[in-house]
Enzyme design. Structure first.
Site, PDB file in Angstrom:
ATOM      1  N   ASP A   6      28.767 -10.532  24.583  1.00  0.00           N
ATOM      2  CA  ASP A   6      29.781 -11.432  25.147  1.00  0.00           C
ATOM      3  C   ASP A   6      31.051 -10.603  25.325  1.00  0.00           C
ATOM      4  O   ASP A   6      31.133  -9.463  24.854  1.00  0.00           O
ATOM      5  CB  ASP A   6      30.024 -12.604  24.169  1.00  0.00           C
ATOM      6  CG  ASP A   6      31.106 -13.566  24.659  1.00  0.00           C
ATOM      7  OD1 ASP A   6      31.126 -13.883  25.866  1.00  0.00           O
ATOM      8  OD2 ASP A   6      31.947 -13.985  23.845  1.00  0.00           O
ATOM      9  N   SER A   7      32.063 -11.202  25.956  1.00  0.00           N
ATOM     10  CA  SER A   7      33.353 -10.523  26.058  1.00  0.00           C
ATOM     11  C   SER A   7      34.008 -10.355  24.687  1.00  0.00           C
ATOM     12  O   SER A   7      34.886  -9.525  24.513  1.00  0.00           O
ATOM     13  CB  SER A   7      34.282 -11.331  26.971  1.00  0.00           C
ATOM     14  OG  SER A   7      34.417 -12.646  26.460  1.00  0.00           O
ATOM     15  N   TYR A  38      36.982 -12.189  30.052  1.00  0.00           N
ATOM     16  CA  TYR A  38      36.319 -11.970  31.338  1.00  0.00           C
ATOM     17  C   TYR A  38      36.739 -13.036  32.357  1.00  0.00           C
ATOM     18  O   TYR A  38      36.632 -12.831  33.550  1.00  0.00           O
ATOM     19  CB  TYR A  38      34.793 -12.069  31.180  1.00  0.00           C
ATOM     20  CG  TYR A  38      34.086 -10.872  30.571  1.00  0.00           C
ATOM     21  CD1 TYR A  38      34.771  -9.696  30.256  1.00  0.00           C
ATOM     22  CD2 TYR A  38      32.712 -10.921  30.330  1.00  0.00           C
ATOM     23  CE1 TYR A  38      34.089  -8.606  29.706  1.00  0.00           C
ATOM     24  CE2 TYR A  38      32.031  -9.845  29.799  1.00  0.00           C
ATOM     25  CZ  TYR A  38      32.723  -8.682  29.476  1.00  0.00           C
ATOM     26  OH  TYR A  38      32.044  -7.618  28.947  1.00  0.00           O
ATOM     27  N   GLY A  39      37.162 -14.178  31.823  1.00  0.00           N
ATOM     28  CA  GLY A  39      37.345 -15.371  32.654  1.00  0.00           C
ATOM     29  C   GLY A  39      38.350 -15.230  33.780  1.00  0.00           C
ATOM     30  O   GLY A  39      38.308 -15.988  34.746  1.00  0.00           O
ATOM     31  N   CYS A  69      27.226 -15.335  27.304  1.00  0.00           N
ATOM     32  CA  CYS A  69      28.502 -15.570  27.979  1.00  0.00           C
ATOM     33  C   CYS A  69      28.220 -16.201  29.336  1.00  0.00           C
ATOM     34  O   CYS A  69      27.492 -15.630  30.151  1.00  0.00           O
ATOM     35  CB  CYS A  69      29.201 -14.218  28.148  1.00  0.00           C
ATOM     36  SG  CYS A  69      30.711 -14.284  29.123  1.00  0.00           S
ATOM     37  N   ASN A  70      28.779 -17.376  29.580  1.00  0.00           N
ATOM     38  CA  ASN A  70      28.578 -18.053  30.858  1.00  0.00           C
ATOM     39  C   ASN A  70      29.186 -17.264  32.010  1.00  0.00           C
ATOM     40  O   ASN A  70      28.620 -17.192  33.097  1.00  0.00           O
ATOM     41  CB  ASN A  70      29.245 -19.433  30.827  1.00  0.00           C
ATOM     42  CG  ASN A  70      28.601 -20.374  29.836  1.00  0.00           C
ATOM     43  OD1 ASN A  70      27.794 -21.209  30.196  1.00  0.00           O
ATOM     44  ND2 ASN A  70      28.950 -20.245  28.569  1.00  0.00           N
ATOM     45  N   THR A  71      30.363 -16.688  31.762  1.00  0.00           N
ATOM     46  CA  THR A  71      31.080 -15.976  32.822  1.00  0.00           C
ATOM     47  C   THR A  71      30.287 -14.749  33.261  1.00  0.00           C
ATOM     48  O   THR A  71      30.126 -14.485  34.457  1.00  0.00           O
ATOM     49  CB  THR A  71      32.478 -15.558  32.301  1.00  0.00           C
ATOM     50  OG1 THR A  71      33.110 -16.724  31.757  1.00  0.00           O
ATOM     51  CG2 THR A  71      33.338 -14.968  33.374  1.00  0.00           C
ATOM     52  N   CYS A 180      31.625 -22.413  28.266  1.00  0.00           N
ATOM     53  CA  CYS A 180      32.047 -21.086  27.806  1.00  0.00           C
ATOM     54  C   CYS A 180      31.665 -21.009  26.336  1.00  0.00           C
ATOM     55  O   CYS A 180      31.943 -21.953  25.581  1.00  0.00           O
ATOM     56  CB  CYS A 180      33.558 -20.926  27.970  1.00  0.00           C
ATOM     57  SG  CYS A 180      34.253 -19.479  27.132  1.00  0.00           S
ATOM     58  N   THR A 181      31.040 -19.914  25.939  1.00  0.00           N
ATOM     59  CA  THR A 181      30.527 -19.849  24.566  1.00  0.00           C
ATOM     60  C   THR A 181      31.656 -19.826  23.524  1.00  0.00           C
ATOM     61  O   THR A 181      31.448 -20.228  22.379  1.00  0.00           O
ATOM     62  CB  THR A 181      29.600 -18.632  24.383  1.00  0.00           C
ATOM     63  OG1 THR A 181      30.280 -17.439  24.810  1.00  0.00           O
ATOM     64  CG2 THR A 181      28.331 -18.799  25.194  1.00  0.00           C
TER      65      THR A 181
HETATM   66  N1  DGL Z   1      32.555 -16.453  26.296  1.00  0.00           N
HETATM   67  C1  DGL Z   1      32.647 -16.352  27.691  1.00  0.00           C
HETATM   68  C2  DGL Z   1      31.926 -17.443  28.446  1.00  0.00           C
HETATM   69  O1  DGL Z   1      30.976 -17.989  27.930  1.00  0.00           O
HETATM   70  C3  DGL Z   1      33.870 -15.829  28.379  1.00  0.00           C
HETATM   71  C4  DGL Z   1      35.214 -15.974  27.814  1.00  0.00           C
HETATM   72  C5  DGL Z   1      36.146 -14.976  28.475  1.00  0.00           C
HETATM   73  O2  DGL Z   1      36.015 -13.795  28.165  1.00  0.00           O
HETATM   74  O3  DGL Z   1      36.954 -15.396  29.320  1.00  0.00           O
HETATM   75  O4  DGL Z   1      32.235 -17.749  29.572  1.00  0.00           O
END
Ligand code: DGL
Length: 253
Positions: A6-7, A38-39, A69-71, A180-181
């Protein structure tokens, strides 16, 4: 070994579900803390990071990857699969489908990073699985960073959570998808606002079940955990008890 990344800290919510589902498996968790969040990054930037981390984990012995991570999934899971055709890759996508199926009011919401909220992948997910319900997409800039800083009780964050979630509830939404996780760690704060008016939808357990189906012999390891980060790895260890994941610390090799 199963590689999970993940980020930053958000993917630990997925890792916890993975460890529950696969207690004997060996995991390597990578937090890209030098590049979090990452968002607010471009698709190209996110792809670059995902490919570099995938390469790192595979070259260190991972033969199954979980993009926690969804992003990163929305921007780069295809590129990662193309780069490693022999390796199963499990991504995380917002639980639009289960939320749409369970909704009684016909209105659901998804909380996500700006990048995920604007992604084609989310639009496709909504079109394919939620055509019969109204879906409100709420970008939540800054929330992942608050989690990353372990500012879970920050009054500014609490005010922003209320300001974003109240209007969704007033609109009649009865399922709120955690897109988002990182937001799994905000569930107590979110539930304070939501009370009994809606239910949160988190896909961590579904991701763990999918990983379990693909794990094969990887399910039978020695139950060890490696924690790695691109910046400040010591913070990752220190975060575990703050995130109520102290039980994972005992696995760290
Ligand atoms: N945890 C991440 C997600 O599920 C991203 C959060 C981020 O880095 O902005 O989207």
């Amino acid at each position: 070994m199963i590689g999970v990344f993940d980020s930053g800290l958000g993917g630990l919510s997925v890792l916890a579900a993975l460890v529950d589902a696969l207690p004997q498996a060996d995991f390597s968790y990578y937090a890209d803390t030098a590049h979090v969040p990452y968002g607010n990054k471009s698709e190209e930037q996110i792809q670059g990071r995902v490919l570099a981390i995938g390469e790192h984990l595979v070259s260190h012995g991972c033969s199954l990857l979980v993009v926690a991570c969804n992003t990163a999934t929305a921007s780069a899971v295809q590129a990662l699969r193309t780069a490693h055709p022999g390796i199963p890759v499990v991504g995380v996508e917002p639980g639009i489908k289960p939320a749409a199926q369970a909704s009684k009011s016909g209105r659901i919401a998804v909380l996500a990073t700006e990048s995920t909220a604007n992604s084609q992948r989310l639009k496709r997910l909504i079109r394919d699985h939620a055509g019969h319900v109204e879906v409100l997409v709420e970008p939540c800039p800054g929330w992942a960073t608050h989690v990353e800083m372990l500012e879970l009780d920050d009054p500014e964050l609490a005010a922003d959570v209320r300001a974003r979630v109240e209007p969704l509830l007033d609109h009649g939404v009865d399922r709120i998808v955690l897109g988002c996780t990182h937001y799994s760690f905000l569930a107590p704060l979110l539930n304070q606002v939501i009370a009994t008016r809606a239910q949160l939808v988190d896909v961590a357990d579904a991701v763990a079940r999918q990983t379990q189906r693909l794990a094969g012999r990887l399910a039978h390891g020695s139950g060890r955990l490696q924690l790695q980060a691109s910046a400040h790895p010591e913070r990752l260890h220190a975060a575990l008890p703050r995130l109520h994941l102290a039980h994972l610390a005992a696995r760290v090799a």
